[in-house]
Design an enzyme around this catalytic site. Structure first.
Site, PDB file in Angstrom:
ATOM      1  N   CYS A  64       0.683  -1.110   0.083  1.00  0.00           N
ATOM      2  CA  CYS A  64       0.096   0.064  -0.010  1.00  0.00           C
ATOM      3  C   CYS A  64       0.974   1.311  -0.164  1.00  0.00           C
ATOM      4  CB  CYS A  64      -0.933   0.113   1.285  1.00  0.00           C
ATOM      5  SG  CYS A  64      -1.848  -1.191   1.362  1.00  0.00           S
ATOM      6  N   ARG A 120       3.273  -0.215  -5.342  1.00  0.00           N
ATOM      7  CA  ARG A 120       3.199  -0.652  -4.028  1.00  0.00           C
ATOM      8  C   ARG A 120       1.814  -1.269  -3.859  1.00  0.00           C
ATOM      9  NH1 ARG A 120       6.774   1.396  -0.117  1.00  0.00           N
ATOM     10  NH2 ARG A 120       5.523   0.797   1.310  1.00  0.00           N
ATOM     11  N   TRP A 129      -3.082  -2.521  -1.436  1.00  0.00           N
ATOM     12  CA  TRP A 129      -2.855  -3.845  -1.908  1.00  0.00           C
ATOM     13  C   TRP A 129      -3.548  -4.707  -0.839  1.00  0.00           C
ATOM     14  CZ3 TRP A 129      -0.391  -8.009   0.412  1.00  0.00           C
ATOM     15  CH2 TRP A 129      -0.218  -9.447  -0.528  1.00  0.00           C
ATOM     16  N   ASN A 132      -1.047   1.638   5.955  1.00  0.00           N
ATOM     17  CA  ASN A 132      -0.404   0.661   5.396  1.00  0.00           C
ATOM     18  C   ASN A 132       0.101  -0.275   6.460  1.00  0.00           C
ATOM     19  OD1 ASN A 132       1.743  -0.809   3.851  1.00  0.00           O
ATOM     20  ND2 ASN A 132       2.958   0.923   3.990  1.00  0.00           N
ATOM     21  N   GLY A 133      -0.120  -1.560   6.333  1.00  0.00           N
ATOM     22  CA  GLY A 133       0.365  -2.563   7.410  1.00  0.00           C
ATOM     23  C   GLY A 133      -0.495  -3.489   7.763  1.00  0.00           C
ATOM     24  N   GLU A 181      15.129 -18.269 -11.182  1.00  0.00           N
ATOM     25  CA  GLU A 181      15.058 -16.719 -11.228  1.00  0.00           C
ATOM     26  C   GLU A 181      14.161 -16.383 -12.522  1.00  0.00           C
ATOM     27  OE1 GLU A 181      14.500 -14.168  -9.628  1.00  0.00           O
ATOM     28  OE2 GLU A 181      14.599 -12.270 -10.751  1.00  0.00           O
ATOM     29  N   LYS A 228      10.478 -14.858 -12.994  1.00  0.00           N
ATOM     30  CA  LYS A 228      10.143 -13.458 -13.654  1.00  0.00           C
ATOM     31  C   LYS A 228       9.058 -13.833 -14.586  1.00  0.00           C
ATOM     32  CE  LYS A 228      11.771 -11.242 -11.989  1.00  0.00           C
ATOM     33  NZ  LYS A 228      12.632 -11.097 -10.716  1.00  0.00           N
ATOM     34  N   GLU A 240       5.583 -14.358 -12.907  1.00  0.00           N
ATOM     35  CA  GLU A 240       5.045 -13.090 -12.315  1.00  0.00           C
ATOM     36  C   GLU A 240       4.372 -12.032 -13.384  1.00  0.00           C
ATOM     37  OE1 GLU A 240       7.432 -10.847  -9.408  1.00  0.00           O
ATOM     38  OE2 GLU A 240       9.403 -11.248 -10.830  1.00  0.00           O
ATOM     39  N   HIS A 246      14.280 -37.263 -12.808  1.00  0.00           N
ATOM     40  CA  HIS A 246      13.578 -37.743 -11.530  1.00  0.00           C
ATOM     41  C   HIS A 246      12.259 -37.116 -11.368  1.00  0.00           C
ATOM     42  CE1 HIS A 246      17.525 -39.106 -10.002  1.00  0.00           C
ATOM     43  NE2 HIS A 246      17.982 -37.668 -10.439  1.00  0.00           N
ATOM     44  N   LYS A 289       5.103  -4.242  -5.144  1.00  0.00           N
ATOM     45  CA  LYS A 289       6.812  -4.365  -4.698  1.00  0.00           C
ATOM     46  C   LYS A 289       6.842  -4.050  -3.363  1.00  0.00           C
ATOM     47  CE  LYS A 289      11.001  -2.956  -7.049  1.00  0.00           C
ATOM     48  NZ  LYS A 289      11.219  -4.351  -7.572  1.00  0.00           N
TER      49      LYS A 289
HETATM   50  C1  F6R Z   1      10.335 -10.487  -7.879  1.00  0.00           C
HETATM   51  C2  F6R Z   1      10.354  -9.694  -6.705  1.00  0.00           C
HETATM   52  C3  F6R Z   1      10.067 -10.289  -5.309  1.00  0.00           C
HETATM   53  C4  F6R Z   1      11.058  -9.601  -4.529  1.00  0.00           C
HETATM   54  C5  F6R Z   1      10.725  -9.895  -2.777  1.00  0.00           C
HETATM   55  C6  F6R Z   1      11.800  -9.307  -1.859  1.00  0.00           C
HETATM   56  O1  F6R Z   1      10.623 -10.017  -8.897  1.00  0.00           O
HETATM   57  O2  F6R Z   1      10.523  -8.521  -7.000  1.00  0.00           O
HETATM   58  O3  F6R Z   1      10.277 -11.566  -5.306  1.00  0.00           O
HETATM   59  O4  F6R Z   1      12.183  -9.943  -4.642  1.00  0.00           O
HETATM   60  O5  F6R Z   1       9.433  -9.729  -2.634  1.00  0.00           O
HETATM   61  O6  F6R Z   1      12.057  -8.071  -1.957  1.00  0.00           O
HETATM   62  P1  F6R Z   1      13.064  -7.318  -1.307  1.00  0.00           P
HETATM   63  O7  F6R Z   1      14.325  -7.549  -2.416  1.00  0.00           O
HETATM   64  O8  F6R Z   1      12.756  -5.900  -1.492  1.00  0.00           O
HETATM   65  O9  F6R Z   1      13.158  -7.750   0.003  1.00  0.00           O
END
Ligand code: F6R
Length: 615
Positions: A2, A27, A74, A100-101, A488, A492, A495, A511, A610
């Site tokens: 948020c 966010r 969010w 937020n929280g 990774e 990517k 997501e 396996h 994020k």
């Molecule tokens: C994936 C992504 C998330 C963050 C995860 C940790 O693209 O962005 O998986 O990597 O939420 O975030 P940070 O690095 O901010 O702790």
């Protein structure tokens, strides 16, 4: 999660709030709202969906005024509905609050409030806060800034959980109150105007003078000044900091998406992670922020790397990097597991928490748990003002610049670069000779140019993306340090394009995973020319024997892959311990182009946000 933006001054608050919300949309973006005080009363506007929907709502139903709070949500408690969007009001309808929280004891508090005659209009935990503050304020004998602050204090003493909040009340119309615990809040200081936001990117266009609030601090902002106190009622010291980056650096520039911009920023972000940290004279890395002498570092006999999501994948790749350069055993832990797992840590274990945002709730909790046990715990963060950066016992900054795209890209390669520096530093204290140190430095100095060369593959990768975009699932495979890159790559892709994808060590294929191979399910093999190249070739043959399409990431000059794979992407050659920094780039670009091809909202994928500041 948020985002909050608040403004008090003499200008129209609405453009500031809407601009800030757009910048904070990364966010959270399932609903949004504003509460604007027009001098007489507070007007509320809310809408489900993106900020653009809120803008349309306001166009239909205009508001203006020089004091306002706003929020982009969010969802945690309660579905995505207009009722659950913030701001929320108290019983009187005169107090408005954004949050937020997570308020963990909200159900008990809500039941108690209902017994006292309060009526709730949403399913959120936040609404409880609004009612608690309003109730305490309505009990006060005076209606002024001090009594509103005191009401907030009384409310916050009853809640368990995390909060970054902002409050306005129609009866005390010249103030905005804010408070934080566990969710970031930053004050922006302007000329006869003040701002409050979850992140500086929301306000950097208006001021670069900021104060980062600490946990349990309450701020009262007025146009002409502000006062910071604590939840327990004491005064608080604060420091005014200058934001280093400009508003331009949080814009997309000529790129259609932040993600693509950030992928293309990697030559610079890798260079910035290395800047000033390579010491030719001593053939080692200098990481002064660790706050540890060589003697301290010499006694480290185990390293634990902790993170979530992409940061966890970086840690896994870091394990290979540090172990191969420094020969120190490394273990990686998901922060969400570490915090509750009670992992045995002995005195000579060094713990690193890895986090781009520095605000991830689980990673922060892991840091605190490790410190509670008396362990020196270091941070690898991008956000220098973050809680993790401030609470860790030292660490290394990424210096990657703001990362706005929800999918982490440049922060990942910066994290790997830092692990390479750590490996060099720790290796040089142990078995690496001066000459070997110099060789590693020479390779690391070439990295930014190699990253730039890898980015030249963009057009080729876009064409491959077009070919495979409508596949229903993808497998990603790699061996050794390329296994975390496979994980990774899969993260990517899923997501941002919502295509089911998973990563495995190549040899795991037989396996069980091999059951998934069909003509419709492409496999992506990360198979650079290294010690396990031939082993990867065997695994690729196994897939081809079952008619599975294969895209391979290989090394420039390789001709073997082209003979058996459907598509081949060749990256520059470099020492095996640095290859992950290059091999992840084609995977970032591939997922980006597939998502674009499918018409997905690359920078704001569904259900994500994020910086996950809730558990
Ligand atoms: C994936 C992504 C998330 C963050 C995860 C940790 O693209 O962005 O998986 O990597 O939420 O975030 P940070 O690095 O901010 O702790």
């Amino acid at each position: 999660m948020c985002g909050i933006v608040a403004y008090i001054g003499h200008s129209n608050a609405l453009p500031v709030l809407m601009d800030g919300l757009r910048r904070l949309e990364y966010r959270g973006y399932d609903s949004a709202g504003v509460a604007i005080f027009d001098g007489g009363q507070i007007h509320l506007r809310k809408s489900v969906g993106r900020i653009a929907n809120l803008a349309e709502e306001i166009e239909r139903n205009p508001v203006s005024g020089s004091i306002g709070i706003s929020h982009t949500r969010w969802a945690t408690h309660g579905a995505v509905t207009r009722e659950n969007a913030h701001p929320h009001t108290d019983k009187s309808g005169r107090l408005h609050l954004v949050h937020n929280g997570v308020i963990e004891n909200y159900q008990i508090l809500r039941d108690q409030l209902i017994e006292r005659g309060h009526v709730f209009h949403s399913q959120t935990d936040t609404e409880v806060l609004a009612h608690l503050v309003g109730e305490a304020f309505d009990r006060a004998t005076s209606r002024n800034v001090a009594s509103l602050v005191e009401a907030l204090r009384q409310a916050l003493r009853q809640v368990v959980g995390t909060y970054g909040i902002s409050v306005v009340h129609a009866d005390v119309a010249d103030v905005i109150i804010g408070a934080r615990r566990g969710s970031p809040l930053v004050l922006g200081i302007g000329k006869n105007e003040h701002f409050l936001a979850s992140d500086v990117s929301a306000i950097v266009a208006y001021t670069r003078d900021v104060v980062y609030l600490n946990d349990y601090e309450i701020i009262a902002l007025q146009a002409e000044g502000f006062e910071i106190t604590t939840v327990s009622g004491n005064g608080a010291d604060y420091q005014v900091s200058k934001v280093e980056y400009s508003a331009d650096s949080v814009d997309k520039g000529h790129y259609p998406h932040y993600m693509l911009k950030e992928i293309h920023e990697q030559p610079n972000s890798v260079r910035d992670a290395l800047r000033g940290r390579l010491c030719l004279e001593e053939a080692t890395a200098k990481l002064g922020g660790l706050n540890m002498s060589n003697a301290d570092l010499r006694s480290v006999d185990r390293i634990v790397l902790v993170g979530c999501g992409t940061a966890f994948h970086a840690a896994l790749a870091g394990e290979y990097l540090i172990e191969s350069l420094a020969h120190i055993p490394v273990e990686c832990e998901f922060a969400s597991e570490f915090r509750y797992r009670n992992i045995p840590l002995d005195r000579d274990t060094l713990v690193f928490v890895v986090s781009q945002s520095g605000e991830t709730a689980d990673t922060l909790a892991a840091l605190r748990e490790s410190q509670r046990k008396g362990h020196r715990t270091l941070g690898i963060c991008n956000n220098v003002a973050s809680t993790i950066a401030r609470e860790s016992d030292g660490g290394v900054y990424m210096h990657a610049g703001p990362e706005i795209g929800v999918a982490a890209t440049k922060s990942f390669t910066s994290q790997l670069t830092i692990f390479a520096l750590l490996g060099l530093l720790l290796g040089r204290i142990r078995h690496l000779s001066h000459g070997e140190g110099l060789e590693i430095i020479a390779s690391m100095e070439k990295l930014p140019d190699l990253v730039a060369r890898t980015l030249l593959l963009d057009a080729q990768i876009a064409a491959i993306a077009k070919k495979y975009a409508h596949s229903k699932s993808f497998l990603f495979m790699g061996r050794q340090a390329q296994f975390p890159i496979a994980l990774e790559g899969a993260l990517k892709l899923k997501e941002i394009s919502y295509i089911s994808s998973s990563g495995y060590p190549s040899a795991e294929l037989k396996h069980g995973v091999i059951a998934l191979i069909t003509e419709e399910a492409p496999s992506i093999f990360i198979a650079p020319r290294d010690a396990v190249f031939e082993k990867n070739i065997s695994n690729i043959e196994e897939v081809k024997a079952r008619k599975g399409p294969v895209i391979a990431i290989g090394t420039e000059g390789d001709t073997a892959l082209a003979k058996i794979c459907d598509d081949v992407i060749l990256i520059p050659d470099c020492p095996h311990y640095l290859t992950p920094i290059l091999s992840v780039i084609p995977l970032q670009l591939l997922s980006y182009h597939i998502a674009v091809e499918l018409g997905c909202d690359v920078d704001k994928p569904r259900n994500l946000a994020k910086s996950v500041t809730v558990e």
